[in-house]
Motif scaffolding. Sequence first.
Motif, PDB file in Angstrom:
ATOM      1  N   CYS A 149     -17.267  95.078 -65.303  1.00 56.55           N
ATOM      2  CA  CYS A 149     -16.940  94.698 -66.678  1.00 56.55           C
ATOM      3  C   CYS A 149     -16.987  93.172 -66.862  1.00 56.55           C
ATOM      4  O   CYS A 149     -16.572  92.423 -65.976  1.00 56.55           O
ATOM      5  N   CYS A 169     -15.966  97.796 -69.483  1.00 58.10           N
ATOM      6  CA  CYS A 169     -15.306  98.988 -68.943  1.00 58.10           C
ATOM      7  C   CYS A 169     -14.654  99.800 -70.063  1.00 58.10           C
ATOM      8  O   CYS A 169     -14.527  99.326 -71.191  1.00 58.10           O
ATOM      9  N   HIS A 172     -11.731  98.079 -71.914  1.00 58.30           N
ATOM     10  CA  HIS A 172     -11.980  96.905 -72.762  1.00 58.30           C
ATOM     11  C   HIS A 172     -12.869  97.164 -73.975  1.00 58.30           C
ATOM     12  O   HIS A 172     -12.968  96.318 -74.854  1.00 58.30           O
TER      13      HIS A 172
HETATM   14 ZN   LIG Z   1     -12.783  95.574 -68.360  1.00 56.61          ZN
END
Ligand SMILES: [Zn+2]
Length: 238
Positions: A149, A169, A172
Amino acid sequence: MELIEGIVLKQMNYKESSKIIYVYTSHGLVSVLVHGSNKLKSPYLNLVRIFSHVKLYVSGSELKTLRDGEVLNYHSDISLDIVKYTYSLHLMEVIYYFSQHEHDHEKLFQFILKIIDKIIENPIFDIYIMMAELKLLYLLGVQPLLKHCVFCDSKEGLNFSVEDGGMICSEHRTKSRYNSATMHLLLSLYYYDLSDPIELDYDQQDVVELRRLIDEYYEYHLNYRSRSRKSLRDLIGY
Ligand SMILES: [Zn+2]
């Protein structure tokens, strides 16, 4: 006199009967004036064609002048198929546009020679062009972050975000835009090793999605879109 070897990326008429060709070499771009190349009897009619792999004896400093030369490979098969031709023109334009940037020209030149062979050999060639565009991002130093990420170290449910410049990810991101098969194709092409080929498994829809992703990435991070890209869209519909 100087010997150069490269691929003709672009040609331009110059005065009445001559041309300037833009040759991509292992040291970057070289412009060469070819006197009389538009005359029917010119021995250099094929030498000035886009995609030609040429070996040239040139003189001069800034703008070089052709003294003699030969075509090592015409790559003329590319022109037999309008989609292949237009798509390949797009790639030549991209390389031309970024040829003034400082990057590893030796690496790109050797890679492009292999990619052109792949384009000619394979009925399904578009993935090789996208592969070249992805690898060029790396050479230009604007490669997407793909291993984890962008905001953390997580590798959970990674999905791509053009604006954020890489994978995000599941924690997020707010929404997933690409399906996992498209992500898989992106990773496979980005890390593909031409000297150690692997079988690629994908659907046409993934190709369409990845095409859009690459276009958006180039526009967002490099502010660039080729002219041939528009003609290509008219031909293939995306
Ligand atoms: Zn993340």
